[in-house]
Design an enzyme around this catalytic site. Structure first.
Site, short mmCIF file in Angstrom:
data_model
loop_
_atom_site.label_atom_id
_atom_site.label_comp_id
_atom_site.label_asym_id
_atom_site.label_seq_id
_atom_site.Cartn_x
_atom_site.Cartn_y
_atom_site.Cartn_z
N ASN A 11 0.78 -1.11 -0.10
CA ASN A 11 0.25 -0.03 0.01
C ASN A 11 1.13 1.41 0.06
O ASN A 11 2.15 1.31 0.06
CB ASN A 11 -1.07 -0.03 1.20
CG ASN A 11 -0.20 -0.18 2.62
OD1 ASN A 11 0.64 0.94 2.91
ND2 ASN A 11 -0.48 -1.01 3.26
N LYS A 42 8.50 -17.86 -8.82
CA LYS A 42 7.83 -16.65 -9.75
C LYS A 42 6.75 -17.07 -10.66
O LYS A 42 7.27 -17.94 -11.57
CB LYS A 42 9.03 -15.94 -10.35
CG LYS A 42 8.60 -14.63 -10.71
CD LYS A 42 9.48 -13.77 -11.45
CE LYS A 42 9.23 -12.70 -12.34
NZ LYS A 42 10.18 -12.09 -13.26
N LYS A 56 -14.38 3.35 14.78
CA LYS A 56 -13.32 2.61 15.05
C LYS A 56 -12.71 2.84 16.38
O LYS A 56 -12.36 1.96 16.93
CB LYS A 56 -12.13 3.36 14.09
CG LYS A 56 -10.98 2.28 14.03
CD LYS A 56 -9.94 2.62 12.78
CE LYS A 56 -8.68 1.75 12.95
NZ LYS A 56 -7.90 2.18 11.63
N LYS A 116 -12.68 -0.57 18.55
CA LYS A 116 -11.43 -1.20 18.90
C LYS A 116 -10.90 -0.49 20.42
O LYS A 116 -9.70 -0.91 20.96
CB LYS A 116 -10.31 -0.68 17.85
CG LYS A 116 -11.22 -1.26 16.67
CD LYS A 116 -10.16 -1.74 15.49
CE LYS A 116 -10.99 -2.07 14.28
NZ LYS A 116 -10.01 -2.31 13.24
N PHE A 146 -4.69 5.25 13.76
CA PHE A 146 -4.86 6.20 12.70
C PHE A 146 -6.13 5.81 11.96
O PHE A 146 -6.22 4.40 11.95
CB PHE A 146 -3.76 6.46 11.94
CG PHE A 146 -2.77 7.27 12.48
CD1 PHE A 146 -2.13 7.18 13.64
CD2 PHE A 146 -2.77 8.54 11.68
CE1 PHE A 146 -1.11 8.23 14.00
CE2 PHE A 146 -1.69 9.47 12.22
CZ PHE A 146 -1.05 9.21 13.38
N ASP A 179 -5.37 -5.59 5.23
CA ASP A 179 -6.56 -6.32 5.74
C ASP A 179 -6.52 -7.81 5.15
O ASP A 179 -7.04 -8.66 5.82
CB ASP A 179 -7.79 -5.69 5.34
CG ASP A 179 -7.93 -4.38 5.89
OD1 ASP A 179 -7.59 -4.06 7.20
OD2 ASP A 179 -8.52 -3.46 5.56
#
Ligand SMILES: Cc1cc2nc3c(=O)[nH]c(=O)nc-3n(C[C@H](O)[C@H](O)[C@H](O)COP(=O)(O)O)c2cc1C
Length: 400
Positions: free
Chosen positions: A209, A288, A337, A341, A323, A278
């Site tokens: 990401n 490969k 969140k 959490k 975050f 996730d």
């Protein structure tokens, strides 16, 4: 309180330069070693001899004067410094630092240092209120520099207004305050996660990401600066490893999970800045994957463990900060969140905007606290945001 601390005291060429003599005296009285750097303009207002006599230290005035030590002076001074104070700070030195100009000993030393820098501006009101000066001051603040004043009152030009050097006591107090912050987290252990995890598809490719790790690294640096024993668990980034951290390199979300949970008990707080995947590929190919004869390729994904939720459930009195990078319904999603959490604080940032967030040096965040307090901050550097988050953490941890 300033015993054993070295203050690099920059004096620039303003009419209030005579007041910096009293500041230097007070700093010395409080136990600091005070090393004065004067700009050429400052030497027109007051002599180096005054400062060298009061501080019992040589006074530096030029970038190319090696007469004092033979060392590269701007580097040796910035290495020695616990803090840099510039008082008075002219519109000129503010403009130079705000734009990265390093053309004399003072501006070069400021650019070369990574300790806190405080400016005490002093100038005529029109100079101070000039849009350019205002922009320069805001820019410096966004980079994490501190401003003390200026104050209102009678100015040297005979008129009243804003632009007067703050009271010398207020300037000395600001130095003491900033130094005290250096031991705010002494005795505490804090763990930070940073970067974007990599979920392998085959020996070459991975699902990653956009996270650069800049926020997490800035927070780790700030924690060290405040005296915390700091652990940084990070996926690969292009950033230098901060000094004095216990550095734990990882690759995948599963590594992150294992290494974070393993160390959880030994820490007083955890700040989760990492962008943890996730999902991971159900199968990692041993060899490969070749593109020959493949028209279409599907990769099946499996959810990763939710590290933050696990930590939230087990946290007890530990402080947990995370975050929320959202592209829509920022506040709603972040609040949810925080509650789901069991976090103490969440830092929400809108990733739909360009020029802030992923990979950038700047961000614009909103902090939501457990008690429902919401604070929106303007666009600022990740370093300045790191300071704000660590300040919040200091208010949250139990006194030791
Ligand atoms: C008498 C006199 C007083 C000055 N007072 C100030 C002042 O209070 N604040 C300021 O920003 N500039 C003041 N200046 C202008 C600065 O000295 C000038 O901008 C200089 O280039 C600053 O250099 P420095 O930032 O390297 O010290 C004054 C100039 C003169 C001649």
């Amino acid at each position: 309180m300033l015993k054993g601390k070295t203050v690099i005291f920059g004096v620039s060429g303003g009419i209030a330069a005579y007041k910096s003599v009293e500041i230097a005296r007070n700093l010395v009285k409080k136990g600091a070693t005070v090393k004065v750097i004067m700009t050429q303009a400052a030497t027109k207002f007051i002599t180096p001899l005054t400062f060298s006599t009061l501080t019992n230290q040589p006074v530096a005035t030029g970038l190319f004067n090696k007469e004092l030590s033979g060392e590269i002076h701007h580097i040796s001074l910035s290495d020695e410094a616990d803090i840099v104070l510039v008082a008075p700070a002219t519109a000129n030195i503010i403009a130079k630092v705000a734009n990265g100009i390093a053309d004399d000993l003072l501006s070069t030393t400021i650019l070369a240092t990574d300790v806190p820098v405080i400016f005490a501006p002093s100038m005529n009101s029109r100079m101070y209120l000039n849009e350019i000066t205002q922009k320069n001051i805001k820019r410096l603040e966004a980079y994490g520099y501190r401003m003390v004043g200026p104050a209102m009152g009678e100015l040297a030009c005979g008129k009243g207004g804003i632009g007067r050097l703050s009271e010398t006591d207020a300037i000395v107090e600001a130095v003491e305050f900033e130094i005290a912050r250096g031991s705010d987290l002494k005795g505490y252990s804090v763990m930070v996660t940073a970067g974007g995890t990599r979920e392998p598809i085959d020996p070459v490719r991975f699902i990653g990401n956009k996270s650069s790790g800049k926020t997490g690294y800035a927070i780790a640096n700030e924690l060290v600066r405040r005296g915390s024993k700091t652990t940084l668990i990070s996926s690969p980034t292009c950033l230098p490893v901060p000094q004095k951290v216990n550095f734990v390199p990882i690759n995948t979300a599963s590594d992150m999970n294992r290494e974070t949970i393993k160390r959880f008990d030994k820490n007083d707080a955890v700040i989760m800045t990492a962008a943890v995947a996730d999902f991971h590929p159900l199968k990692t190919h041993k060899e490969k994957i070749k593109k020959d004869n493949i028209d279409e390729l599907s990769i099946k994904l499996k959810p990763n463990p939710d590290i933050i939720r696990e930590l939230g459930e087990a946290k007890g009195k530990k402080i947990l900060i995370a975050f929320a990078a959202e592209s829509e319904n920022l506040l709603e999603n972040a609040k949810r969140k925080l509650e789901r959490k069991n976090l103490d604080l969440i830092v929400a940032n809108d990733i739909s905007k360009t020029g802030i967030g992923f990979g950038e040096d700047f961000n614009k965040v909103t902090i939501i606290e457990k008690d429902g307090k919401i604070t929106e901050f303007p666009r600022m550097t990740k370093r300045a945001i790191a300071r704000i988050i660590v300040d919040k953490l200091i208010n949250l941890v139990e006194p030791k």
